[in-house]
Motif scaffolding. Structure first.
Motif, PDB file in Angstrom:
ATOM      1  N   PHE A 155       0.907  -1.162  -0.155  1.00  0.00           N
ATOM      2  CA  PHE A 155       0.024   0.091   0.052  1.00  0.00           C
ATOM      3  C   PHE A 155       0.792   1.153  -0.058  1.00  0.00           C
ATOM      4  CE2 PHE A 155      -2.452   3.255   2.104  1.00  0.00           C
ATOM      5  CZ  PHE A 155      -3.718   3.186   1.770  1.00  0.00           C
ATOM      6  N   ILE A 156       1.713   1.311   1.020  1.00  0.00           N
ATOM      7  CA  ILE A 156       2.627   2.413   0.946  1.00  0.00           C
ATOM      8  C   ILE A 156       3.477   2.586  -0.399  1.00  0.00           C
ATOM      9  CG2 ILE A 156       4.712   3.317   2.223  1.00  0.00           C
ATOM     10  CD1 ILE A 156       3.558   2.033   4.741  1.00  0.00           C
ATOM     11  N   GLY A 157       4.088   1.612  -0.630  1.00  0.00           N
ATOM     12  CA  GLY A 157       4.724   1.872  -1.963  1.00  0.00           C
ATOM     13  C   GLY A 157       4.027   2.173  -3.118  1.00  0.00           C
ATOM     14  N   GLU A 158       2.885   1.675  -3.411  1.00  0.00           N
ATOM     15  CA  GLU A 158       1.945   2.043  -4.447  1.00  0.00           C
ATOM     16  C   GLU A 158       1.514   3.607  -4.282  1.00  0.00           C
ATOM     17  OE1 GLU A 158       0.450  -2.260  -5.384  1.00  0.00           O
ATOM     18  OE2 GLU A 158      -1.028  -1.150  -4.499  1.00  0.00           O
ATOM     19  N   GLU A 159       1.196   3.875  -2.962  1.00  0.00           N
ATOM     20  CA  GLU A 159       0.514   5.266  -2.706  1.00  0.00           C
ATOM     21  C   GLU A 159       1.764   6.369  -3.107  1.00  0.00           C
ATOM     22  OE1 GLU A 159      -2.268   6.202  -2.637  1.00  0.00           O
ATOM     23  OE2 GLU A 159      -3.305   4.445  -1.954  1.00  0.00           O
ATOM     24  N   ASN A 160       2.852   6.020  -2.522  1.00  0.00           N
ATOM     25  CA  ASN A 160       3.887   6.958  -2.880  1.00  0.00           C
ATOM     26  C   ASN A 160       4.296   7.125  -4.325  1.00  0.00           C
ATOM     27  OD1 ASN A 160       6.501   8.485  -2.136  1.00  0.00           O
ATOM     28  ND2 ASN A 160       7.397   6.462  -3.222  1.00  0.00           N
ATOM     29  N   GLU A 161       4.153   6.052  -5.033  1.00  0.00           N
ATOM     30  CA  GLU A 161       4.269   6.296  -6.617  1.00  0.00           C
ATOM     31  C   GLU A 161       3.083   6.903  -7.163  1.00  0.00           C
ATOM     32  OE1 GLU A 161       4.630   2.237  -7.693  1.00  0.00           O
ATOM     33  OE2 GLU A 161       6.753   2.188  -7.033  1.00  0.00           O
ATOM     34  N   HIS A 162       1.929   6.833  -6.560  1.00  0.00           N
ATOM     35  CA  HIS A 162       0.767   7.575  -7.307  1.00  0.00           C
ATOM     36  C   HIS A 162       0.908   9.084  -7.007  1.00  0.00           C
ATOM     37  CE1 HIS A 162      -1.983   3.776  -6.289  1.00  0.00           C
ATOM     38  NE2 HIS A 162      -1.065   3.822  -7.338  1.00  0.00           N
ATOM     39  N   MET A 163       1.403   9.479  -5.553  1.00  0.00           N
ATOM     40  CA  MET A 163       1.746  10.589  -5.453  1.00  0.00           C
ATOM     41  C   MET A 163       2.612  11.432  -6.394  1.00  0.00           C
ATOM     42  SD  MET A 163       2.606  12.645  -1.678  1.00  0.00           S
ATOM     43  CE  MET A 163       4.112  11.330  -1.255  1.00  0.00           C
ATOM     44  N   TRP A 164       3.532  10.707  -6.717  1.00  0.00           N
ATOM     45  CA  TRP A 164       4.717  11.158  -7.689  1.00  0.00           C
ATOM     46  C   TRP A 164       3.946  11.549  -8.985  1.00  0.00           C
ATOM     47  CZ3 TRP A 164       6.123   8.974 -12.458  1.00  0.00           C
ATOM     48  CH2 TRP A 164       7.049   9.755 -13.054  1.00  0.00           C
ATOM     49  N   PHE A 165       3.420  10.555  -9.636  1.00  0.00           N
ATOM     50  CA  PHE A 165       2.900  10.956 -11.088  1.00  0.00           C
ATOM     51  C   PHE A 165       1.573  11.761 -11.068  1.00  0.00           C
ATOM     52  CE2 PHE A 165       0.734   6.254 -10.683  1.00  0.00           C
ATOM     53  CZ  PHE A 165      -0.715   6.982 -10.666  1.00  0.00           C
ATOM     54  N   PHE A 166       0.743  12.033  -9.977  1.00  0.00           N
ATOM     55  CA  PHE A 166       0.166  13.158  -9.899  1.00  0.00           C
ATOM     56  C   PHE A 166       0.614  14.474  -9.566  1.00  0.00           C
ATOM     57  CE2 PHE A 166      -3.516   9.918  -8.160  1.00  0.00           C
ATOM     58  CZ  PHE A 166      -4.212   9.977  -9.345  1.00  0.00           C
ATOM     59  N   ALA A 167       1.715  14.595  -8.933  1.00  0.00           N
ATOM     60  CA  ALA A 167       2.567  15.663  -8.844  1.00  0.00           C
ATOM     61  C   ALA A 167       3.318  15.944 -10.062  1.00  0.00           C
ATOM     62  CB  ALA A 167       3.479  15.530  -7.587  1.00  0.00           C
ATOM     63  N   GLU A 168       3.672  15.075 -10.957  1.00  0.00           N
ATOM     64  CA  GLU A 168       4.428  15.241 -12.113  1.00  0.00           C
ATOM     65  C   GLU A 168       3.606  15.895 -13.197  1.00  0.00           C
ATOM     66  OE1 GLU A 168       8.002  14.827 -14.461  1.00  0.00           O
ATOM     67  OE2 GLU A 168       7.403  14.791 -12.629  1.00  0.00           O
ATOM     68  N   PHE A 169       2.055  15.138 -13.097  1.00  0.00           N
ATOM     69  CA  PHE A 169       1.344  15.520 -14.100  1.00  0.00           C
ATOM     70  C   PHE A 169       1.036  17.182 -13.563  1.00  0.00           C
ATOM     71  CE2 PHE A 169      -2.783  17.107 -15.639  1.00  0.00           C
ATOM     72  CZ  PHE A 169      -3.091  16.315 -16.630  1.00  0.00           C
ATOM     73  N   CYS A 170       0.700  17.478 -12.294  1.00  0.00           N
ATOM     74  CA  CYS A 170       0.556  18.962 -12.085  1.00  0.00           C
ATOM     75  C   CYS A 170       1.623  20.037 -12.413  1.00  0.00           C
ATOM     76  CB  CYS A 170       0.162  19.163 -10.492  1.00  0.00           C
ATOM     77  SG  CYS A 170      -1.208  18.406  -9.834  1.00  0.00           S
ATOM     78  N   ARG A 171       2.874  19.528 -12.104  1.00  0.00           N
ATOM     79  CA  ARG A 171       3.982  20.441 -12.356  1.00  0.00           C
ATOM     80  C   ARG A 171       4.109  20.527 -13.871  1.00  0.00           C
ATOM     81  NH1 ARG A 171       6.669  17.207  -8.166  1.00  0.00           N
ATOM     82  NH2 ARG A 171       7.855  16.249  -9.850  1.00  0.00           N
ATOM     83  N   ARG A 172       4.060  19.546 -14.604  1.00  0.00           N
ATOM     84  CA  ARG A 172       4.230  19.727 -16.003  1.00  0.00           C
ATOM     85  C   ARG A 172       3.226  20.584 -16.867  1.00  0.00           C
ATOM     86  NH1 ARG A 172       7.593  15.961 -18.847  1.00  0.00           N
ATOM     87  NH2 ARG A 172       8.912  14.602 -17.577  1.00  0.00           N
ATOM     88  N   TYR A 173       1.850  20.336 -16.328  1.00  0.00           N
ATOM     89  CA  TYR A 173       0.813  20.744 -17.292  1.00  0.00           C
ATOM     90  C   TYR A 173       0.331  21.847 -16.394  1.00  0.00           C
ATOM     91  CZ  TYR A 173       1.963  16.418 -19.631  1.00  0.00           C
ATOM     92  OH  TYR A 173       2.872  15.626 -20.291  1.00  0.00           O
ATOM     93  N   GLY A 174       0.506  22.180 -15.192  1.00  0.00           N
ATOM     94  CA  GLY A 174      -0.322  23.289 -14.729  1.00  0.00           C
ATOM     95  C   GLY A 174       0.795  24.365 -14.017  1.00  0.00           C
ATOM     96  N   GLU A 175       2.147  23.798 -13.902  1.00  0.00           N
ATOM     97  CA  GLU A 175       3.192  24.504 -13.177  1.00  0.00           C
ATOM     98  C   GLU A 175       2.832  24.740 -11.781  1.00  0.00           C
ATOM     99  OE1 GLU A 175       4.288  27.722 -15.660  1.00  0.00           O
ATOM    100  OE2 GLU A 175       4.941  26.471 -17.390  1.00  0.00           O
ATOM    101  N   LYS A 176       2.108  23.981 -11.189  1.00  0.00           N
ATOM    102  CA  LYS A 176       1.951  24.249  -9.604  1.00  0.00           C
ATOM    103  C   LYS A 176       0.964  23.022  -9.031  1.00  0.00           C
ATOM    104  CE  LYS A 176      -2.159  27.151 -10.446  1.00  0.00           C
ATOM    105  NZ  LYS A 176      -2.645  28.650  -9.865  1.00  0.00           N
TER     106      LYS A 176
END
Length: 296
Positions: free
Chosen positions: A113-134
């Protein structure tokens, strides 16, 4: 935080074994999974129209297509931002309980659970930073009482379960929406794949934690817990109505629109649809005595 042992059942043990095996079989490397395009088309929707907060009200048609495209971009960024914040909070809570008294049995699955959720947090944050810059800021709803350990542990995982089920409603719809770009569909599809396991686990764990809590506290405390959890449900839904999103979409009175949408009864059927599954679960298990939600 410590509490008595869980009333573990054979069913719970079987679910843990099956979900752990599935987590291993379905494992992927998120850092290699995604091919992030340099930019996404801003002349199309970034979120399925029925998931946008003005949907079902006159504001949806009044905004016009161009504004709706902008709004869908920023509501998408807000949705993934809420995921980032929600996942960070749940990770803190779960890490604080792994291999601790009262959680000996589910701790092995907690590692998946912890490993998968950490990875989810990464790709959601990556999306926000790449395409919303915040990443939009978020506030957390804190407990208004000092809870007994059994109550605190129950509420942690009840909140996690509700959050995951609310998010999954959005994930499933966007993963299936062929009008959305491949990147958005892929992010939502992959998250749903993992969350389906987490939700199955969460329902079993929350049921056991509720049984333990019910044996430990009185009826008055149970009603206080129900009231708090219902307010958390409404708080979570209301977090989707973000005035900063409306401002970024170019809407003249963002706070006015937010207040109007939150108060508009035409939004209630769409909100209820998004939370239908967790509400049904809370009612079936006796966590909720009815489906009446407060206005906050």
């Amino acid at each position: 935080m410590a509490a008595t042992a869980l009333p573990v059942t054979d069913r719970f043990l079987e679910v843990l074994e099956r979900l752990s095996e599935k987590a291993i079989e379905d494992y992927y490397n998120p850092y290699q999974q995604f091919e992030w395009p340099e930019k996404l088309d801003e002349n199309r929707l970034w979120m399925s129209p029925e998931l946008l907060t003005p949907y079902g009200t006159p504001y949806f048609d009044e905004l016009g297509q161009e504004t709706l495209h902008r709004l869908s971009k920023w509501e998408s960024i807000n949705f993934y931002s809420l995921n980032v914040h929600g996942i960070r909070e749940l990770l803190i809570e779960v890490v604080g309980r792994i291999h601790m008294p009262g959680f000996e049995v589910p701790s092995d699955f907690f590692h998946h659970f912890i490993g998968e959720e950490n990875e989810h947090m990464w790709f959601f944050a990556e999306f926000c930073r790449r395409y919303g810059e915040k990443i939009y800021a978020s506030t957390a709803m804190r407990a208004d009482s000092a809870w007994e350990p059994e109550v605190e542990n129950f509420l942690v995982f009840a909140r996690i379960l509700f959050f995951e089920e609310l998010v999954d409603h959005y994930n499933m719809r966007m993963a299936q929406d062929e009008t959305l770009c491949d990147t958005i569909r892929q992010v939502n599809r992959i998250h749903h794949q993992d969350e389906s396991r987490h939700i199955a686990f969460g329902r079993e764990l929350v049921s056991l934690l509720f049984a333990r809590m019910r044996d430990a506290v009185g009826e008055e405390r149970l009603r206080e817990v129900e009231s708090y959890l219902k307010r958390y449900v409404v708080f979570s839904v209301n977090s989707l109505y973000n005035p900063h999103v409306y401002r970024d979409a170019g809407i003249a009175d963002p706070l006015g629109l937010r207040n109007a949408l939150v108060a508009d009864e035409r939004r209630r059927p769409h909100e209820r649809k998004a939370i239908r599954k967790p509400l049904a679960f809370f009612l079936k298990t006796g966590i909720f005595s009815d489906d009446t939600l407060p206005v906050i």
